[in-house]
Design a protein around this motif. Structure first.
Motif, short mmCIF file in Angstrom:
data_model
loop_
_atom_site.label_atom_id
_atom_site.label_comp_id
_atom_site.label_asym_id
_atom_site.label_seq_id
_atom_site.Cartn_x
_atom_site.Cartn_y
_atom_site.Cartn_z
N PHE A 81 73.94 44.56 21.69
CA PHE A 81 72.59 44.85 22.17
C PHE A 81 72.70 45.82 23.34
O PHE A 81 73.60 45.69 24.18
CB PHE A 81 71.91 43.55 22.63
CG PHE A 81 70.48 43.72 23.04
CD1 PHE A 81 69.46 43.59 22.11
CD2 PHE A 81 70.14 44.00 24.36
CE1 PHE A 81 68.13 43.74 22.49
CE2 PHE A 81 68.83 44.16 24.74
CZ PHE A 81 67.81 44.03 23.80
N ALA A 82 71.79 46.77 23.40
CA ALA A 82 71.75 47.70 24.54
C ALA A 82 70.29 47.89 24.94
O ALA A 82 69.46 48.25 24.12
CB ALA A 82 72.38 49.04 24.16
N ALA A 83 69.99 47.62 26.20
CA ALA A 83 68.63 47.82 26.70
C ALA A 83 68.38 49.32 26.89
O ALA A 83 69.29 50.09 27.21
CB ALA A 83 68.42 47.07 28.01
N SER A 109 80.48 40.16 28.65
CA SER A 109 81.14 40.72 29.83
C SER A 109 80.27 40.50 31.05
O SER A 109 79.20 39.89 30.97
CB SER A 109 81.38 42.22 29.62
OG SER A 109 80.14 42.89 29.47
N GLN A 110 80.71 41.03 32.17
CA GLN A 110 79.91 40.96 33.39
C GLN A 110 78.93 42.14 33.45
O GLN A 110 79.17 43.20 32.88
CB GLN A 110 80.81 41.02 34.63
CG GLN A 110 81.71 39.83 34.82
CD GLN A 110 82.60 39.98 36.04
OE1 GLN A 110 82.41 40.88 36.86
NE2 GLN A 110 83.57 39.10 36.17
N SER A 145 72.58 42.98 27.34
CA SER A 145 73.48 44.08 27.02
C SER A 145 74.95 43.68 27.10
O SER A 145 75.82 44.43 26.64
CB SER A 145 73.22 45.26 27.96
OG SER A 145 71.92 45.77 27.80
N CYS A 146 75.24 42.53 27.68
CA CYS A 146 76.63 42.10 27.86
C CYS A 146 77.23 41.48 26.60
O CYS A 146 78.45 41.29 26.53
CB CYS A 146 76.71 41.07 28.99
SG CYS A 146 76.34 41.73 30.63
N PHE A 147 76.43 41.18 25.58
CA PHE A 147 76.90 40.39 24.45
C PHE A 147 77.32 41.22 23.24
O PHE A 147 76.76 42.28 22.97
CB PHE A 147 75.80 39.41 24.00
CG PHE A 147 75.61 38.24 24.93
CD1 PHE A 147 76.35 37.09 24.76
CD2 PHE A 147 74.70 38.30 25.97
CE1 PHE A 147 76.18 36.01 25.61
CE2 PHE A 147 74.52 37.23 26.82
CZ PHE A 147 75.26 36.08 26.64
N LEU A 148 78.29 40.69 22.53
CA LEU A 148 78.69 41.20 21.22
C LEU A 148 79.04 39.98 20.37
O LEU A 148 79.73 39.07 20.85
CB LEU A 148 79.90 42.14 21.34
CG LEU A 148 80.37 42.81 20.04
CD1 LEU A 148 79.37 43.87 19.60
CD2 LEU A 148 81.75 43.47 20.24
N TYR A 149 78.58 39.96 19.12
CA TYR A 149 78.87 38.80 18.28
C TYR A 149 79.13 39.24 16.85
O TYR A 149 78.79 40.36 16.43
CB TYR A 149 77.73 37.78 18.33
CG TYR A 149 76.39 38.26 17.79
CD1 TYR A 149 76.00 37.97 16.47
CD2 TYR A 149 75.49 38.94 18.59
CE1 TYR A 149 74.77 38.38 15.98
CE2 TYR A 149 74.25 39.35 18.12
CZ TYR A 149 73.90 39.07 16.81
OH TYR A 149 72.68 39.48 16.32
N SER A 183 84.31 27.49 17.72
CA SER A 183 84.72 28.79 18.27
C SER A 183 84.12 28.97 19.66
O SER A 183 82.93 29.18 19.81
CB SER A 183 84.24 29.92 17.34
OG SER A 183 84.51 31.18 17.90
N ARG A 184 84.98 28.89 20.68
CA ARG A 184 84.49 29.01 22.06
C ARG A 184 84.06 30.44 22.33
O ARG A 184 84.65 31.40 21.83
CB ARG A 184 85.57 28.60 23.05
CG ARG A 184 85.93 27.12 22.99
CD ARG A 184 86.98 26.78 24.03
NE ARG A 184 86.47 27.01 25.37
CZ ARG A 184 85.74 26.12 26.05
NH1 ARG A 184 85.42 24.96 25.51
NH2 ARG A 184 85.32 26.37 27.28
N ILE A 185 83.03 30.56 23.15
CA ILE A 185 82.58 31.89 23.57
C ILE A 185 83.67 32.52 24.44
O ILE A 185 84.32 31.84 25.24
CB ILE A 185 81.25 31.79 24.33
CG1 ILE A 185 80.69 33.20 24.61
CG2 ILE A 185 81.38 30.98 25.60
CD1 ILE A 185 79.26 33.17 25.12
N ALA A 186 83.92 33.81 24.26
CA ALA A 186 84.96 34.52 25.01
C ALA A 186 84.33 35.28 26.17
O ALA A 186 83.32 35.97 26.00
CB ALA A 186 85.70 35.48 24.09
#
Length: 326
Positions: A81-83, A109-110, A145-149, A183-186
């Motif tokens: 996702f990107a704002a 990410s941060q 925007s920090c997420f990827l799945y 599956s733990r979130i990374a």
């Protein structure tokens, strides 16, 4: 996926930050949710076959239904996702891809949050700590925007809730977590996103109490890192200012990341010093109380028989007076 509605002034900068990724095998789905004039032109000026623009009528709320329209046509194995008013660091996708190497269904990410007047502060939510995960489950603390799945983390790609007025991204992340308990979130422990205050919030600190706390410290602390205090020209957007720095200053990304880490360390040290002083005062008070409790009773002065008789004689007049009054 990048939804957009009313930011033709900065959406081009957001698109450019995606196109500048060190990992280039992606498609960028820009979802026009009843986008105002100028938006399509800002996106289509990029001659890049990886961009697909969806010019859709305004959907309810934040246009979550339109996001599903685009996702049904997506082809990638991973979804991010990107704002339209955020900027991605060039290694954003590369960093998140490493986060998924462990087999996690979702990674994040941060973000470095940016106030309207250029104060930068890190948001350091660590979902590997159970108390922070519990807090995240109650309310969002991470920029979308920090997420990827992984696209196969859910049965369908078009998984955005369409019937909620807000926070559909947070609901989506929770749904992925629930669907993939094994599956733990990374967590990728580095800033990869510059997250700006949305114009609709009309707030210096994006209506976020945590950022407001950081700003209050920055306003009074002479030691606040220069890299995290960027003057904003009144005739320019914050995004333009930071995009220029990111694109034209060698080593800028590394420099601001280091400044963010230094800030977190300084705040932790100040907190320890404050807590230590408070603790020392409390321990000293407790030690004084214990010393008083454990001390032997005060020893009465030993009087001679003559002194005791003299004291009794001094009390005779007072006793006689009490006798006649009684």
């Amino acid at each position: 996926m990048m939804p957009t509605h009313c930011r033709p002034d900065v959406v081009g900068l957001a698109v450019e930050s995606v196109l500048n990724q060190t990992f280039g095998d992606f498609e960028l789905l820009v979802v026009g949710d009843g986008a105002i004039p100028g938006t399509a032109q800002a996106v289509k000026r990029f001659d890049d076959p990886r961009i697909r623009y969806f010019d859709l009528p305004k959907a309810p709320h934040f246009g979550y239904a339109n996001r599903n329209v685009a996702l049904r046509e997506s082809r990638g194995e991973l979804i991010g996702f990107a704002a339209d008013d955020d900027l991605l660091f060039p290694d954003h996708l590369e960093t998140l891809l490493r986060g998924l190497e462990s087999g996690a269904a979702i990674t994040y990410s941060q973000a470095l949050w940016v106030s309207t007047d250029g104060i930068v502060a890190p948001f350091l939510t660590n979902l590997e700590f159970q108390d922070e995960m519990d807090a995240f489950r109650r309310g969002n603390t991470i920029a979308a925007s920090c997420f990827l799945y992984r696209a196969d983390a859910l049965p369908n790609r078009d998984a955005w809730p369409e019937d909620v007025p807000s926070a559909a991204d947070w609901r989506l992340w929770n749904r992925i977590l629930d669907a993939n308990p094994q599956s733990r979130i990374a967590y990728c422990r580095t800033p990869t996103v510059l997250h700006f205050s949305a114009r609709r919030k009309a707030s210096r600190h994006s209506a976020m109490p945590q950022l407001a706390e950081f700003i209050a410290i920055a306003d009074s602390a002479a030691w606040w890192p220069d890299a995290l205090r960027v003057p904003i020209d009144p005739d320019r957007t914050e995004q333009e200012t930071f995009a220029d720095l990111m694109g034209s200053t060698p080593g800028w990304c590394s420099h601001i990341r280091q400044a963010s880490a230094d800030l977190a360390a300084r705040l932790a040290w100040d907190e320890i010093r404050h807590n230590r002083a408070t603790t020392n005062r409390r321990l000293q008070a407790q030690a004084g109380q214990l010393a008083a409790k454990d001390a032997p009773p005060a020893v009465r002065s030993v009087r001679t028989p003559v002194q005791r008789i003299a004291a009794e004689i001094r009390r005779i007049p007072r006793n006689i007076i009490r006798l006649f009054r009684g």
